[in-house]
Design an enzyme around this catalytic site. Structure first.
Site, PDB file in Angstrom:
ATOM      1  N   SER A  12      49.836 -58.537   1.106  1.00  0.00           N
ATOM      2  CA  SER A  12      49.048 -57.289   1.133  1.00  0.00           C
ATOM      3  C   SER A  12      48.380 -56.949  -0.191  1.00  0.00           C
ATOM      4  CB  SER A  12      49.921 -56.102   1.582  1.00  0.00           C
ATOM      5  OG  SER A  12      50.458 -56.339   2.860  1.00  0.00           O
ATOM      6  N   SER A  13      48.110 -57.967  -1.007  1.00  0.00           N
ATOM      7  CA  SER A  13      47.434 -57.700  -2.282  1.00  0.00           C
ATOM      8  C   SER A  13      45.922 -57.871  -2.184  1.00  0.00           C
ATOM      9  CB  SER A  13      47.999 -58.597  -3.392  1.00  0.00           C
ATOM     10  OG  SER A  13      47.834 -59.963  -3.057  1.00  0.00           O
ATOM     11  N   LYS A  15      44.173 -60.649  -1.012  1.00  0.00           N
ATOM     12  CA  LYS A  15      43.671 -61.995  -1.285  1.00  0.00           C
ATOM     13  C   LYS A  15      42.608 -62.420  -0.282  1.00  0.00           C
ATOM     14  CE  LYS A  15      47.818 -63.721  -1.021  1.00  0.00           C
ATOM     15  NZ  LYS A  15      48.507 -62.424  -0.743  1.00  0.00           N
ATOM     16  N   GLU A  94      44.941 -69.216   1.649  1.00  0.00           N
ATOM     17  CA  GLU A  94      46.312 -69.680   1.926  1.00  0.00           C
ATOM     18  C   GLU A  94      46.643 -70.938   1.120  1.00  0.00           C
ATOM     19  OE1 GLU A  94      48.287 -67.811   3.499  1.00  0.00           O
ATOM     20  OE2 GLU A  94      47.001 -66.507   4.693  1.00  0.00           O
ATOM     21  N   GLN A  96      48.790 -71.568  -1.031  1.00  0.00           N
ATOM     22  CA  GLN A  96      50.197 -71.922  -1.241  1.00  0.00           C
ATOM     23  C   GLN A  96      50.625 -73.075  -0.353  1.00  0.00           C
ATOM     24  OE1 GLN A  96      49.237 -69.019   0.141  1.00  0.00           O
ATOM     25  NE2 GLN A  96      50.392 -68.647   2.013  1.00  0.00           N
TER      26      GLN A  96
END
Length: 199
Positions: A12-13, A15, A94, A96
């Site tokens: 929820s930052s 991105k 995404e 990561q």
């Protein structure tokens, strides 16, 4: 000068909305981009980048066997041959979930094709271990930037992701469990370890 960027943040930052904004800004200036996302994230269908505020668009899904450098090199060559000019940027959501070879391919795009690559993703999982993609981006990226958000419980800066199941914290399990606000809370360190306490 082309660089490899890694912008990371807790859940929820913002991105995803940021990568969609960057894509829009490039395209509003009639610049060509490649938009990629992890093939692992299927919340809104494979190959879809979707923000929590309702904006979404299609992207090329990255599979474990995909060679991002080869894909971008071919796409760039096709654009040049058709008179559309060179690619201005590669954007990856995404990040990561990238594997080490993907990150090295991104670095090769920057170093050999001179095309900037901007990646967006989580840094650590719900057990506070680095994801493979994040770990390698922290090693190989030219520029690293944190995207900030606030703790679900207290409003302090969130640095961790707390996995939730039926309203209760979960600290064990598989690293990858696709989910959104119903499955993860952005939290500060105190509330990661003490989600039921006030601070």
């Amino acid at each position: 000068m082309a660089q490899l960027f890694f912008r990371y943040g807790a859940m929820s930052s913002g991105k995803t909305i940021e990568i969609l904004k960057v894509a829009h800004n490039y395209e509003a200036q009639h610049r060509k981009i490649v938009l990629l996302t992890s093939g692992v994230d299927n919340r809104n269908g494979v190959g879809t980048i979707a923000s929590r505020i309702g904006i979404q668009r299609e992207a090329v899904p990255v599979s474990s066997e995909m060679n991002i450098f080869d894909y971008v090199k071919e796409k760039n060559s096709q654009d040049v041959a058709s008179g559309n000019g060179t690619l201005a940027c590669v954007l990856i959501d995404e990040a990561q979930f990238l594997q080490k070879h993907h990150v090295l391919e991104c670095a090769k795009i920057v170093d050999e094709l001179k095309i900037p690559v901007m990646t967006f993703g989580l840094k650590n999982d719900f057990q506070n271990h680095l994801f493979e993609g994040s770990e390698n981006l922290l090693i190989y990226a030219d520029k690293i930037e944190e995207m900030k958000t606030i703790c679900h419980y207290c409003g302090r800066k969130a640095t961790m992701n707390l996995r939730i199941n039926n309203g209760k914290p979960v600290y064990e399990g598989e690293q990858v469990q696709i989910g959104g606000d119903e499955s993860y809370y952005p939290v500060c360190r105190f509330h990661y370890f003490n989600p039921t306490k006030q601070n």
